[in-house]
Enzyme design. Structure first.
Site, PDB file in Angstrom:
ATOM      1  N   GLU A  76      -4.321   7.602  -8.070  1.00 33.72           N
ATOM      2  CA  GLU A  76      -3.624   8.611  -8.854  1.00 33.72           C
ATOM      3  C   GLU A  76      -2.832   8.018 -10.009  1.00 33.72           C
ATOM      4  O   GLU A  76      -2.342   8.743 -10.866  1.00 33.72           O
ATOM      5  CB  GLU A  76      -2.740   9.485  -7.957  1.00 33.72           C
ATOM      6  CG  GLU A  76      -1.727   8.735  -7.125  1.00 33.72           C
ATOM      7  CD  GLU A  76      -0.378   8.629  -7.801  1.00 33.72           C
ATOM      8  OE1 GLU A  76      -0.019   9.536  -8.548  1.00 33.72           O
ATOM      9  OE2 GLU A  76       0.308   7.635  -7.570  1.00 33.72           O
ATOM     10  N   GLN A  94       5.402   9.157   2.689  1.00 34.03           N
ATOM     11  CA  GLN A  94       6.627   8.364   2.710  1.00 34.03           C
ATOM     12  C   GLN A  94       6.832   7.574   3.993  1.00 34.03           C
ATOM     13  O   GLN A  94       7.577   6.580   3.996  1.00 34.03           O
ATOM     14  CB  GLN A  94       7.826   9.287   2.473  1.00 34.03           C
ATOM     15  CG  GLN A  94       7.814   9.947   1.107  1.00 34.03           C
ATOM     16  CD  GLN A  94       8.844  11.049   0.989  1.00 34.03           C
ATOM     17  OE1 GLN A  94       9.949  10.940   1.489  1.00 34.03           O
ATOM     18  NE2 GLN A  94       8.470  12.141   0.330  1.00 34.03           N
ATOM     19  N   HIS A 122      -2.433  10.969  -3.641  1.00 36.20           N
ATOM     20  CA  HIS A 122      -1.204  10.168  -3.577  1.00 36.20           C
ATOM     21  C   HIS A 122      -1.193   9.319  -2.314  1.00 36.20           C
ATOM     22  O   HIS A 122      -0.933   8.112  -2.349  1.00 36.20           O
ATOM     23  CB  HIS A 122      -0.010  11.125  -3.582  1.00 36.20           C
ATOM     24  CG  HIS A 122       1.175  10.625  -4.329  1.00 36.20           C
ATOM     25  ND1 HIS A 122       2.294  10.130  -3.693  1.00 36.20           N
ATOM     26  CD2 HIS A 122       1.448  10.552  -5.652  1.00 36.20           C
ATOM     27  CE1 HIS A 122       3.210   9.789  -4.593  1.00 36.20           C
ATOM     28  NE2 HIS A 122       2.720  10.029  -5.791  1.00 36.20           N
TER      29      HIS A 122
END
Length: 349
Positions: free
Chosen positions: A10, A285, A306
């Site tokens: 990305e 995350q 992502h």
């Protein structure tokens, strides 16, 4: 020296931040080229420069390319030193992204750290302070990572001016993650936070949430706050036995209140209907804490580009493979088994 191409996948700032964090944790120098090549304005913006300088501050790194617009950085880390730090972005850039860049190196150091962050606290395209507090840090605690945070001032784009503090404790014992069910849904909540904007905007956003989510009036909350400039964010929370998901959308001038709230409602509805514990953004995350810890497994929604890019960058820097497996039309599992200690307290899978 390891070389990471920032144009892969990305092509955004996450490649840069992941590379910095792993460089510090593994004590490996890294050269990051083609930084943010996939963005309309490539190179380092103020918040990326703040991440770089924050990393330099906590480990005394030798760096080159630390200027706005730079598309290549060399980062040679020294030993991470716990202590008291203040990081000011100098704009409304995301303080949460700076925090996440230095969090793991400080957690894996040998002492307590206190970090003060100044800039944007509730930004688009970045986890807000509320997301960090309600969703990210509680999941980190399941892995054995401990940090406490306190908000002192709100900061919205473009004025910024927000401030918060984090107390970061050194890791004592890490645990693998095993999260394939969120358990019973205990409660839901909608919080619309606004500063210096007409009251009817928050009212319309809450009306839209009630219409789209069918949540009762008593769980819909308006929070009027003080800040250096105007701002607005819709935050939907789903509290389950094992995890809390937060779906957020920041208000923008060109978006109606109904569209802002509608986007948040759509994201929350997708999460709840998929019946997975880990939401799209949290999945991204939690990867680094797992890889630097004891690994584990969780289920989530269909992987975003992502997430896939982050997995590839982690593999390039650590050699650790992260497996993505499609379980059903809407459910994917993410599994990692570190096969060597990657950090001072890293686990052997």
């Amino acid at each position: 020296m390891l070389v990471i191409d920032g144009s892969q996948g990305e092509g955004g700032g996450q490649i840069f931040r992941t590379s910095l964090t792993l460089s510090m944790c593994l004590q490996k120098p890294v050269r990051i080229k083609n930084i943010r090549a996939g963005r309309s304005k490539p190179g380092l913006l103020r918040q990326h420069l703040a991440c770089l300088r924050a990393g330099q501050a906590i480990c005394g790194a030798e760096i080159s390319g630390d200027e706005l617009g730079s598309t290549e950085v060399i980062f040679k880390p020294g030993r991470v030193v716990p202590g008291e730090y203040r990081f000011a972005i100098g704009s409304a850039g995301s303080t949460s992204l700076v925090f996440q860049t230095v969090l793991l190196p400080l957690l894996l150091s040998d002492g307590v750290s206190e970090v003060c962050l100044e800039g944007g606290t509730h930004n688009g395209h970045a986890p807000s302070f509320d997301f960090i507090e309600k969703s990210f840090l509680p999941l980190m605690a399941q892995l054995g990572y401990r940090a406490e945070i306190e908000l002192e001032r709100y900061g919205f784009y473009p004025a910024g001016g927000g401030q918060w503090r984090a107390l970061i404790q050194p890791v004592q014992e890490l645990k693998p993650l095993d999260l394939t069910s969120r358990g019973a849904l205990l409660a839901t909540e909608a919080v619309v936070t606004s500063a210096q904007i007409p009251g009817h905007i928050a009212k319309r956003e809450l009306q839209q949430i009630r219409k789209r989510c069918h949540w009762p009036e008593e769980v819909l909350h308006r929070r009027q706050v003080e800040s250096a400039g105007p701002g607005n964010i819709v935050s939907l929370r789903a509290f389950s036995e094992q995890i809390t998901e937060v779906a957020e959308v920041v208000g923008e001038k060109q978006l109606s209140a109904e569209r802002v709230a509608g986007r948040a409602a759509k994201a929350m509805k997708r999460y709840l209907e998929a019946d997975v514990p880990v939401g799209e953004h949290l999945a991204d995350q939690i990867l680094l804490p797992m890889v630097l810890g004891k690994g584990g497994r969780f289920t989530t929604l269909e992987p975003s580009l992502h997430l896939q890019t982050n997995i590839e960058v982690i593999r390039q820097l650590t050699g650790v493979e992260v497996a993505l497996t499609k379980e059903s039309d809407f459910v994917w599992s993410v599994t990692t088994h570190p096969n060597s200690p990657l950090s001072p307290l890293g686990g052997e899978g």
